[in-house]
Design a protein around this motif. Structure first.
Motif, PDB file in Angstrom:
ATOM      1  N   ASN A  35       0.829  -1.211   0.000  1.00 26.53           N
ATOM      2  CA  ASN A  35       0.000   0.000   0.000  1.00 26.53           C
ATOM      3  C   ASN A  35       0.856   1.251   0.000  1.00 26.53           C
ATOM      4  OD1 ASN A  35      -2.363  -1.421  -0.056  1.00 26.53           O
ATOM      5  ND2 ASN A  35      -2.654  -1.421   2.161  1.00 26.53           N
ATOM      6  N   LYS A  36       1.931   1.224   0.804  1.00 25.84           N
ATOM      7  CA  LYS A  36       2.820   2.384   0.868  1.00 25.84           C
ATOM      8  C   LYS A  36       3.476   2.633  -0.491  1.00 25.84           C
ATOM      9  CE  LYS A  36       3.895   2.082   5.798  1.00 25.84           C
ATOM     10  NZ  LYS A  36       4.931   1.806   6.809  1.00 25.84           N
ATOM     11  N   LEU A  37       3.923   1.552  -1.166  1.00 29.41           N
ATOM     12  CA  LEU A  37       4.533   1.699  -2.480  1.00 29.41           C
ATOM     13  C   LEU A  37       3.528   2.268  -3.475  1.00 29.41           C
ATOM     14  CD1 LEU A  37       6.663  -1.564  -2.797  1.00 29.41           C
ATOM     15  CD2 LEU A  37       7.510   0.781  -2.638  1.00 29.41           C
ATOM     16  N   LEU A  38       2.266   1.846  -3.330  1.00 31.99           N
ATOM     17  CA  LEU A  38       1.215   2.340  -4.210  1.00 31.99           C
ATOM     18  C   LEU A  38       1.031   3.848  -4.046  1.00 31.99           C
ATOM     19  CD1 LEU A  38      -0.819   1.218  -6.270  1.00 31.99           C
ATOM     20  CD2 LEU A  38      -2.483   1.094  -4.414  1.00 31.99           C
ATOM     21  N   PHE A  39       1.074   4.314  -2.778  1.00 32.19           N
ATOM     22  CA  PHE A  39       0.949   5.742  -2.517  1.00 32.19           C
ATOM     23  C   PHE A  39       2.086   6.522  -3.179  1.00 32.19           C
ATOM     24  CE2 PHE A  39      -1.335   4.486   1.580  1.00 32.19           C
ATOM     25  CZ  PHE A  39      -2.580   4.724   1.032  1.00 32.19           C
ATOM     26  N   PHE A  40       3.293   5.939  -3.156  1.00 30.11           N
ATOM     27  CA  PHE A  40       4.475   6.650  -3.657  1.00 30.11           C
ATOM     28  C   PHE A  40       4.726   6.405  -5.148  1.00 30.11           C
ATOM     29  CE2 PHE A  40       5.630   6.765   0.886  1.00 30.11           C
ATOM     30  CZ  PHE A  40       6.007   8.092   0.989  1.00 30.11           C
ATOM     31  N   ALA A  41       3.933   5.519  -5.794  1.00 28.68           N
ATOM     32  CA  ALA A  41       4.200   5.150  -7.192  1.00 28.68           C
ATOM     33  C   ALA A  41       4.296   6.356  -8.122  1.00 28.68           C
ATOM     34  CB  ALA A  41       3.143   4.157  -7.675  1.00 28.68           C
ATOM     35  N   PRO A  42       3.328   7.309  -8.100  1.00 29.80           N
ATOM     36  CA  PRO A  42       3.456   8.470  -8.997  1.00 29.80           C
ATOM     37  C   PRO A  42       4.735   9.262  -8.741  1.00 29.80           C
ATOM     38  CG  PRO A  42       1.235   8.351  -8.077  1.00 29.80           C
ATOM     39  CD  PRO A  42       2.078   7.368  -7.322  1.00 29.80           C
ATOM     40  N   ALA A  43       5.080   9.447  -7.465  1.00 33.22           N
ATOM     41  CA  ALA A  43       6.293  10.209  -7.118  1.00 33.22           C
ATOM     42  C   ALA A  43       7.547   9.478  -7.602  1.00 33.22           C
ATOM     43  CB  ALA A  43       6.351  10.436  -5.610  1.00 33.22           C
ATOM     44  N   ILE A  44       7.548   8.142  -7.495  1.00 37.34           N
ATOM     45  CA  ILE A  44       8.722   7.355  -7.935  1.00 37.34           C
ATOM     46  C   ILE A  44       8.914   7.505  -9.450  1.00 37.34           C
ATOM     47  CG2 ILE A  44       9.614   5.011  -8.204  1.00 37.34           C
ATOM     48  CD1 ILE A  44       8.254   4.353  -5.507  1.00 37.34           C
ATOM     49  N   ILE A  45       7.812   7.422 -10.210  1.00 36.40           N
ATOM     50  CA  ILE A  45       7.897   7.570 -11.683  1.00 36.40           C
ATOM     51  C   ILE A  45       8.434   8.948 -12.038  1.00 36.40           C
ATOM     52  CG2 ILE A  45       6.539   7.697 -13.802  1.00 36.40           C
ATOM     53  CD1 ILE A  45       4.612   5.635 -12.486  1.00 36.40           C
ATOM     54  N   SER A  46       7.859   9.998 -11.410  1.00 41.19           N
ATOM     55  CA  SER A  46       8.311  11.371 -11.704  1.00 41.19           C
ATOM     56  C   SER A  46       9.765  11.563 -11.302  1.00 41.19           C
ATOM     57  CB  SER A  46       7.420  12.377 -10.967  1.00 41.19           C
ATOM     58  OG  SER A  46       6.120  12.386 -11.502  1.00 41.19           O
ATOM     59  N   PHE A  47      10.148  11.003 -10.158  1.00 42.43           N
ATOM     60  CA  PHE A  47      11.526  11.163  -9.673  1.00 42.43           C
ATOM     61  C   PHE A  47      12.523  10.524 -10.648  1.00 42.43           C
ATOM     62  CE2 PHE A  47      15.127   9.402  -7.245  1.00 42.43           C
ATOM     63  CZ  PHE A  47      15.673  10.572  -6.756  1.00 42.43           C
ATOM     64  N   LEU A  48      12.231   9.304 -11.111  1.00 43.81           N
ATOM     65  CA  LEU A  48      13.149   8.615 -12.034  1.00 43.81           C
ATOM     66  C   LEU A  48      13.285   9.390 -13.336  1.00 43.81           C
ATOM     67  CD1 LEU A  48      12.075   4.900 -11.446  1.00 43.81           C
ATOM     68  CD2 LEU A  48      14.163   6.031 -10.650  1.00 43.81           C
ATOM     69  N   MET A  49      12.160   9.875 -13.872  1.00 45.11           N
ATOM     70  CA  MET A  49      12.213  10.642 -15.117  1.00 45.11           C
ATOM     71  C   MET A  49      12.933  11.970 -14.922  1.00 45.11           C
ATOM     72  SD  MET A  49       8.618   9.960 -17.110  1.00 45.11           S
ATOM     73  CE  MET A  49       9.314  10.685 -18.603  1.00 45.11           C
ATOM     74  N   LEU A  50      12.753  12.612 -13.751  1.00 47.01           N
ATOM     75  CA  LEU A  50      13.448  13.873 -13.467  1.00 47.01           C
ATOM     76  C   LEU A  50      14.956  13.643 -13.395  1.00 47.01           C
ATOM     77  CD1 LEU A  50      13.482  16.871 -12.631  1.00 47.01           C
ATOM     78  CD2 LEU A  50      13.139  16.133 -10.262  1.00 47.01           C
ATOM     79  N   MET A  51      15.363  12.563 -12.709  1.00 45.33           N
ATOM     80  CA  MET A  51      16.796  12.267 -12.592  1.00 45.33           C
ATOM     81  C   MET A  51      17.419  11.974 -13.955  1.00 45.33           C
ATOM     82  SD  MET A  51      17.772  12.634  -9.456  1.00 45.33           S
ATOM     83  CE  MET A  51      16.684  14.056  -9.485  1.00 45.33           C
ATOM     84  N   LEU A  52      16.695  11.202 -14.760  1.00 42.02           N
ATOM     85  CA  LEU A  52      17.203  10.914 -16.108  1.00 42.02           C
ATOM     86  C   LEU A  52      17.299  12.193 -16.934  1.00 42.02           C
ATOM     87  CD1 LEU A  52      15.360   7.585 -17.006  1.00 42.02           C
ATOM     88  CD2 LEU A  52      17.839   7.935 -16.849  1.00 42.02           C
ATOM     89  N   GLY A  53      16.257  13.047 -16.817  1.00 38.80           N
ATOM     90  CA  GLY A  53      16.267  14.312 -17.556  1.00 38.80           C
ATOM     91  C   GLY A  53      17.437  15.189 -17.156  1.00 38.80           C
ATOM     92  N   LEU A  54      17.704  15.297 -15.832  1.00 39.45           N
ATOM     93  CA  LEU A  54      18.857  16.082 -15.366  1.00 39.45           C
ATOM     94  C   LEU A  54      20.163  15.462 -15.855  1.00 39.45           C
ATOM     95  CD1 LEU A  54      17.712  16.872 -11.711  1.00 39.45           C
ATOM     96  CD2 LEU A  54      17.898  18.492 -13.617  1.00 39.45           C
ATOM     97  N   GLY A  55      20.200  14.130 -15.932  1.00 40.15           N
ATOM     98  CA  GLY A  55      21.387  13.446 -16.472  1.00 40.15           C
ATOM     99  C   GLY A  55      21.603  13.785 -17.927  1.00 40.15           C
ATOM    100  N   PHE A  56      20.497  13.757 -18.719  1.00 40.85           N
ATOM    101  CA  PHE A  56      20.598  14.121 -20.136  1.00 40.85           C
ATOM    102  C   PHE A  56      21.014  15.573 -20.305  1.00 40.85           C
ATOM    103  CE2 PHE A  56      17.056  10.816 -21.002  1.00 40.85           C
ATOM    104  CZ  PHE A  56      17.997   9.788 -20.995  1.00 40.85           C
ATOM    105  N   ASP A  57      20.637  16.438 -19.338  1.00 47.16           N
ATOM    106  CA  ASP A  57      20.968  17.865 -19.424  1.00 47.16           C
ATOM    107  C   ASP A  57      22.419  18.143 -19.052  1.00 47.16           C
ATOM    108  OD1 ASP A  57      18.657  19.073 -20.378  1.00 47.16           O
ATOM    109  OD2 ASP A  57      17.753  19.255 -18.389  1.00 47.16           O
ATOM    110  N   HIS A  58      22.940  17.491 -18.010  1.00 50.67           N
ATOM    111  CA  HIS A  58      24.209  17.928 -17.422  1.00 50.67           C
ATOM    112  C   HIS A  58      25.312  16.860 -17.348  1.00 50.67           C
ATOM    113  CE1 HIS A  58      22.057  21.539 -16.236  1.00 50.67           C
ATOM    114  NE2 HIS A  58      21.134  20.794 -15.630  1.00 50.67           N
ATOM    115  N   VAL A  59      24.951  15.570 -17.331  1.00 50.16           N
ATOM    116  CA  VAL A  59      25.966  14.532 -17.105  1.00 50.16           C
ATOM    117  C   VAL A  59      26.342  13.820 -18.401  1.00 50.16           C
ATOM    118  CG1 VAL A  59      26.541  12.441 -15.779  1.00 50.16           C
ATOM    119  CG2 VAL A  59      25.080  14.204 -14.771  1.00 50.16           C
ATOM    120  N   PHE A  60      25.328  13.284 -19.110  1.00 51.15           N
ATOM    121  CA  PHE A  60      25.599  12.608 -20.392  1.00 51.15           C
ATOM    122  C   PHE A  60      24.636  13.173 -21.441  1.00 51.15           C
ATOM    123  CE2 PHE A  60      23.437  10.023 -17.238  1.00 51.15           C
ATOM    124  CZ  PHE A  60      22.184   9.812 -17.791  1.00 51.15           C
ATOM    125  N   PRO A  61      24.989  14.364 -21.974  1.00 51.27           N
ATOM    126  CA  PRO A  61      24.101  15.051 -22.920  1.00 51.27           C
ATOM    127  C   PRO A  61      23.751  14.173 -24.130  1.00 51.27           C
ATOM    128  CG  PRO A  61      25.900  16.468 -22.250  1.00 51.27           C
ATOM    129  CD  PRO A  61      26.221  15.097 -21.746  1.00 51.27           C
TER     130      PRO A  61
END
Length: 625
Positions: free
Chosen positions: A6-32
């Protein structure tokens, strides 16, 4: 495992957004990446935004349709969409992501508080064993009917309120009263849902439907306790409704007014400052953490066997200057024993005692039990007619065609019964009786002081809370108890109306006053007190209905604990208010001056909200005993 899922279900949207945000920041600054430009970059961050942003935008639209335009959801929506509008895509996603995480934590904290209270109180089994003839069968507890006979094995919890049919049985009542010591019940005694049978198979006749049990009523009482809001809570809600539109207009002013005064005006720069201002100003930390603080206080009280009917009484109890207590059942055990019996010449003692026992059996006063214990079972040959109770004085009836009076000496005076007794020389509680217009004698009864009464008085004194004792008992008895406990202010020989008058004077002199009583007889005083506290609420349905605070067992030590919980709750609530406002004002000023980033705004909003929630929740883990 189910809880973790249940706890994972509550956090599922945040986990998806967090992973995509981290990848996006990586594409911007670490591995363009060559493809991560223009519309593909915008689309990536927009998709990252949707899992956490869409529920907030839907909530904002729902609020607008209901006429509440300036909600916290609206603020977060325009702030993050504005960040996208000026090209700050990662920051727009990050703000909504952290806001969403904060909302999940806040929701979990509220659910945890409610679950803790429900687990604490709702101890009933779902299934009960019913005896039908010589057979037993298991049915749903909610399907059991009044009059059904339940079989309760050792270690089983009782599912409904009932009357014990077995000769004797011991029960663990800690779920109801917080009292760890087992209670031994005799045949005919009331037993309540949630009690655990300890030693042998017991039979119980159901006397109340599943949803009408005292436990159900108390559970409903606590779960609905936040319906009555504390003044601080009501103020913050009203404040947020005025504050939020002001903030929106100020943000618009920050964005556009500098155009007329700043030479190198840059719209994007000032819009960014306005968006920071909006994010910081969101009042969600206050609006959520303050009610949670009060709910935490109610939960902490429940763990200590104290039930508050609303968060407003937590505030009221925190400001109490004086506690006025009834004596019998509050500071004393209300377990009386007959000490002496005196008969006037010419009266047959045995006959009169059986008359007295029969008449007192019509009363619920603890004195009746003491007389029964001394005299024995009721004489079936004694027939009483025209039984009448005279409040604060005693009972009147007709026995064998003649008037029978049993009560205090005020009752004797009322009916002009003469007696040659110096009542001032009798220390113990006295029950006088007259028959056929003549004084027949009296008996004395003594009560014992509760083990925790002394500690209660000492602790209240250490908290600078005054104590006054009011009692209908004779003054000499009240004085003896007061002197033993160290209570300076006490009054005895009070009728119910006398108690009300005395209490009004105390209230006029002392300020905020709480009254502690043990039942329906004290209802008039409870009605005019700032906080009415009922002792032994499980014993009286009327007490649960009339009192503001119900102490589940008869332990007077819970009185200072209740006051301490009220004080600590109020302290935590004001800590949250001061902390949230202080941080927000600081970052608002920095944001308007262009010295704060969107990340600072995230901390000022979501970070402060989370810290305030954690501060509010901690009261549930404090020890007050």
């Amino acid at each position: 495992m189910k809880s973790e899922d249940n706890k994972l279900l509550f956090f599922a949207p945040a986990i998806i957004s967090f992973l995509m945000l981290m990848l996006g920041l990586g594409f911007d600054h670490v591995f363009p990446q060559d493809w991560f430009q223009g519309w593909s970059r915008i689309a990536w961050y927009a998709i990252a935004y949707l899992p956490v942003g869409l529920p907030v935008l839907k909530a904002a639209w729902g609020s607008i349709l209901k006429g509440d335009v300036f909600s916290e959801f609206f603020l977060m929506g325009i702030a993050t969409i504005g960040a996208f509008a000026i090209g700050e895509y990662p920051e727009g996603v990050a703000v909504m992501l952290f806001y969403s995480i904060g909302e999940v934590f806040q929701g979990m904290a509220v659910r945890r508080a409610k679950t803790n209270i429900k687990i604490l109180l709702d101890q009933r089994p779902d299934v009960v064993t019913v005896i039908e003839g010589n057979l037993t069968k298991e049915i749903q507890a909610s399907a059991a009917e009044i009059g059904d006979v339940l079989q309760l094995k050792p270690g089983e919890k009782l599912g409904l309120d009932g009357e014990l049919l077995s000769e004797r049985s011991s029960f663990n009542t800690s779920a109801l009263t917080g009292e760890s010591k087992p209670a031994t019940k005799e045949k005919g005694s009331q037993v309540l849902a949630g009690m655990v049978n300890l030693n042998k198979v017991a039979l119980v006749k159901v006397t109340a439907a599943f949803h009408d049990s005292k436990l159900s009523r108390i559970l409903e009482l606590v779960q609905n306790a936040t319906a009555q809001k504390a003044p601080t809570e009501l103020f913050i809600r009203k404040f947020a409704k005025i504050y939020t539109p002001i903030v929106v207009y100020l943000a618009i002013a920050i964005c556009f007014i500098p155009f007329f005064f700043v030479d190198d005006y840059d719209f994007s720069d000032w819009l960014y400052r306005a968006l920071i201002f909006l994010v910081v100003s969101c009042p969600c930390g206050l609006v959520i953490s303050i009610p949670l603080g009060y709910f935490g206080g109610i939960g902490a009280a429940s763990k200590n066997g104290i039930l508050f009917k609303g968060s407003n009484f937590l505030d009221s109890l925190a400001e109490i200057d004086e506690v006025v207590m009834d004596k019998t059942g509050t500071l004393t055990e209300a377990v009386f024993q007959v000490q002496e019996v005196h008969f006037e010449p010419g009266f047959e003692g045995s006959k009169i005692l059986h008359f007295v026992n029969a008449l007192e059996s019509k009363s619920t006063h603890p004195i009746a039990s003491a007389i029964k214990a001394h005299v024995g079972e009721l004489d079936p040959e004694v027939v009483l007619d025209d039984v009448e109770e005279i409040p604060g004085q005693g009972l009147r009836a007709t026995a064998e065609g003649k008037e029978l009076l049993v009560g205090n000496f005020k009752l004797m005076d009322k009916y002009a019964v003469s007696y040659d007794i110096d009542i001032s020389r009798i220390v113990f509680t006295t029950v006088a009786f007259a028959y056929d217009g003549e004084f027949a004698g009296y008996l004395t009864i003594s009560d014992t002081i509760k083990a925790d009464s002394q500690q209660t008085v000492e602790r209240l004194n250490s908290m600078n809370v005054g104590i006054t004792m009011l009692s209908g008992d004779k003054s000499s008895v009240v004085q003896a108890v007061a002197e033993k406990l160290g209570i300076a202010n006490f009054f005895g020989d009070l009728l119910p109306e006398d108690k009300v008058e005395k209490f009004k004077r105390i209230k006029a002199d002392k300020g905020k006053v709480a009254f502690v009583g043990d039942g329906i007889n004290d209802a008039p005083v409870i009605a005019i007190s700032d906080v009415g506290i009922a002792m032994g609420g499980l014993g009286s349905d009327a007490t649960i209905e009339t009192a503001d605070v119900v102490i589940q067992d008869d332990n007077p030590h819970k009185i200072p604990i209740a006051i301490l919980i009220g004080k600590k709750t109020k302290q935590i609530v004001w800590q949250n208010i001061g902390f949230a406002f202080g941080i927000k004002v600081l970052v608002l000023i920095l944001g308007a001056l262009g010295l704060a980033t969107m990340w600072s705004a995230v901390f000022a909003d979501v970070g402060v909200a989370l810290l305030a929630v954690l501060n509010a929740v901690r009261i549930q883990y404090m020890k007050f005993g």
